[in-house]
Design a protein around this motif. Structure first.
Motif, short mmCIF file in Angstrom:
data_model
loop_
_atom_site.label_atom_id
_atom_site.label_comp_id
_atom_site.label_asym_id
_atom_site.label_seq_id
_atom_site.Cartn_x
_atom_site.Cartn_y
_atom_site.Cartn_z
N PHE A 187 4.99 9.54 5.73
CA PHE A 187 4.76 8.14 5.39
C PHE A 187 3.36 7.65 5.76
O PHE A 187 3.01 6.51 5.47
N ASN A 188 2.58 8.51 6.44
CA ASN A 188 1.19 8.17 6.81
C ASN A 188 1.10 6.85 7.57
O ASN A 188 0.25 6.00 7.29
N LEU A 189 2.00 6.70 8.54
CA LEU A 189 2.03 5.47 9.34
C LEU A 189 1.58 5.70 10.78
O LEU A 189 1.35 4.74 11.51
N ARG A 190 1.45 6.98 11.18
CA ARG A 190 1.15 7.28 12.59
C ARG A 190 -0.08 8.17 12.72
O ARG A 190 -0.16 9.01 13.60
N ALA A 191 -1.02 7.94 11.81
CA ALA A 191 -2.29 8.66 11.85
C ALA A 191 -2.06 10.18 11.93
O ALA A 191 -1.29 10.73 11.16
N ALA A 214 4.85 -1.36 0.80
CA ALA A 214 5.49 -2.50 1.47
C ALA A 214 4.81 -3.80 1.08
O ALA A 214 5.47 -4.81 0.81
N ASP A 215 3.48 -3.79 1.04
CA ASP A 215 2.73 -5.01 0.67
C ASP A 215 3.00 -5.40 -0.78
O ASP A 215 3.23 -6.58 -1.08
N GLU A 216 2.98 -4.40 -1.66
CA GLU A 216 3.14 -4.68 -3.09
C GLU A 216 4.54 -5.19 -3.41
O GLU A 216 4.71 -6.07 -4.26
N ASN A 217 5.55 -4.66 -2.71
CA ASN A 217 6.94 -5.02 -3.02
C ASN A 217 7.54 -5.99 -2.01
O ASN A 217 8.75 -6.24 -2.05
N LYS A 218 6.67 -6.51 -1.12
CA LYS A 218 7.12 -7.49 -0.12
C LYS A 218 8.33 -6.97 0.68
O LYS A 218 9.37 -7.61 0.76
N ARG A 219 8.18 -5.78 1.25
CA ARG A 219 9.22 -5.15 2.05
C ARG A 219 8.71 -4.97 3.47
O ARG A 219 7.50 -4.86 3.70
N SER A 220 9.62 -4.92 4.42
CA SER A 220 9.25 -4.50 5.76
C SER A 220 8.89 -3.02 5.70
O SER A 220 9.29 -2.32 4.75
N PHE A 240 3.31 9.52 1.16
CA PHE A 240 3.44 8.16 0.65
C PHE A 240 2.41 7.24 1.29
O PHE A 240 2.08 7.41 2.47
N ASP A 241 1.93 6.28 0.51
CA ASP A 241 1.15 5.18 1.07
C ASP A 241 2.15 4.05 1.33
O ASP A 241 2.29 3.13 0.53
N GLU A 265 13.34 3.00 1.09
CA GLU A 265 13.38 3.04 -0.38
C GLU A 265 12.61 4.25 -0.91
O GLU A 265 13.08 4.95 -1.81
N LEU A 266 11.41 4.46 -0.38
CA LEU A 266 10.60 5.60 -0.82
C LEU A 266 11.32 6.92 -0.55
O LEU A 266 11.33 7.82 -1.40
#
Length: 438
Positions: free
Chosen positions: A52-56, A88-94, A82-83, A101-102
């Protein structure tokens, strides 16, 4: 645990011995142990990992670990990057919802494309308890308290009977290596708060908490089955019509039961409604009253409730123009065909014959609107379209889907219902036009 897992597969999930499946693997202890357990039984599986590329750099280390694990276990591995933040920003999701979802969309796509029978996740008994507590604290119906299902469509959770402590003990005994996600220790998220602060207290009060919880969810599932059976019976009696535009329910069937609100909630909870007291009031409301969610609406029409989607497109100002040379037209309501004929065959509400020389092209197909008038075939004099539709006892939703065919702003046909006297065939007609609606 190995023996208990083998027995669980033999007794409850023998389908996994006969099928081919993906294991959703993060690199954490739960999914890694699940992979080792499945390998010990020589089951036919591959690994699927989401980065998910969230933790560097930590995310990349997880990916590398899973790749090495697949090589160790001698199984195929699929990796998807995944970006997640952008999604999340585009689909207004947490972030959590975006990742979920991804993840599941990709797993299902992968399973479909490569013909995997099942997708395995590593949810266990503690996860089940935490999900129950999350639903309980947020407020939920019975289904929110019945726990995570062992099997839901093609998603299977073989570790649900086992606790986190059992999984950790097995990993230690077998010298299994896994990756620890530092975010699991954070109190930022509700699940982690419950895991680290609430559940330990509950286990201190009752050391057999997980066993008691599993018994409770078993009883609740039995109760849910009884509720579902009753709901199906009421639903069968209540639904009088169902098509692509709407589902129609008899109000009287909801009034017969002791707790109308509960049945209405169970019947319509999946359509985004929240105003349950207002929905109960619909049972005695006047025709035309409606309640809306973000995706659906419930409309009272005489002695019926009508459930329909909210229209995705605004067709109020849409017009389709039909030239004299057009033969076949695709429209929002179906197909229209135009053919020249020498004689009149059988007519119906969907097939009309007109004097072509009385028409002025292009013809216009549009929704009816207030102020429209026409001269009903077989009658003398004019009538408002709105009055005609009211006399036909159409519901609000049915009225909203009525289209007209017009010539030079004159109504030629209320499509699928009644044509206009001014354009009918006479003894003087030389050119007959047949219009058919499908």
């Amino acid at each position: 645990m190995q023996k208990d897992f083998n027995n669980h597969i033999d007794k409850n999930l023998y389908i996994l011995k006969e099928g081919r499946f993906l294991i959703a693997i993060s690199g954490g202890i739960d999914s890694v142990v699940l992979a080792h357990l499945c390998k010990s039984l020589n089951l036919n599986f591959s690994l699927a990992h989401c980065n998910f590329n969230l933790r560097a750099e930590e995310s990349n280390k997880d990916e590398n670990f899973v790749t090495d694990l697949a090589e160790t276990l001698d199984v195929e591995v699929f990796i998807q990057n995944f970006d997640t933040q952008a999604y999340a920003d585009e689909n207004k999701r947490s972030i959590q919802m975006a990742a979920r979802e991804l993840r599941y969309d990709w797993f299902k796509e992968l399973a479909q494309q490569l013909k995997f029978d099942y997708i395995l996740t590593a949810h266990h008994a503690d996860d089940n308890l935490e999900t129950f507590l999350i639903n309980f604290t947020r407020g939920t119906g019975l289904n929110g308290l019945t726990g995570i299902p062992v099997k839901n469509d093609n998603v299977v959770r073989p570790l649900l009977p086992f606790s986190r402590a059992q999984i950790e003990a097995y990993a230690t005994k077998e010298n299994i290596i896994w990756r620890e996600d530092a975010s699991n220790a954070s109190r930022k998220y509700l699940r982690n708060k419950l895991r680290h602060e609430v559940v330990p207290i509950l286990k201190e009060i009752n050391p057999q908490l997980l066993e008691s919880f599993q018994s409770t969810t078993s009883y609740l599932n039995d109760t849910a089955n009884i509720v579902e059976e009753s709901l199906r019976a009421v639903k069968k009696r209540a639904i009088v019509n169902s098509d692509k535009t709407a589902v129609t329910y008899k109000v009287s069937e909801f009034k017969k039961v002791k707790n109308s609100k509960a049945y209405l909630f169970e019947m319509f909870k999946n359509y985004g409604f929240t105003q349950w007291d207002d929905i109960v009031d619909l049972l005695d409301a006047e025709s035309g009253k409606q309640i809306r969610s973000n995706t659906h609406r419930l409309v009272k029409h005489r002695e019926f409730l009508i459930l329909a989607d909210l229209p995705e497109l605004d067709l109020e100002n849409v017009s389709i123009f039909i030239n004299e040379t057009d033969y076949h037209i695709e429209t929002p309501i179906g197909q229209l065909t135009f053919t020249s004929e020498s004689v009149i065959s059988e007519t119906s509400k969907n097939v009309i014959y007109l004097d072509k020389d009385t028409l002025k092209f292009p013809l216009e197909l549009r929704l009816w609107k207030e102020g429209d008038i026409f001269y009903p075939s077989g009658m003398t004099g004019k009538k408002k379209v709105s009055k005609y539709l009211k006399d036909e006892k159409l519901s609000l939703i049915e009225k909203e889907n009525i289209w007209l065919l017009a010539s030079n702003d004159k109504v030629v046909w209320i499509v699928g219902m009644r044509n206009d006297e001014r354009f009918k065939i006479t003894e003087a007609t030389n050119n007959i036009l047949k219009i058919e609606y499908k």
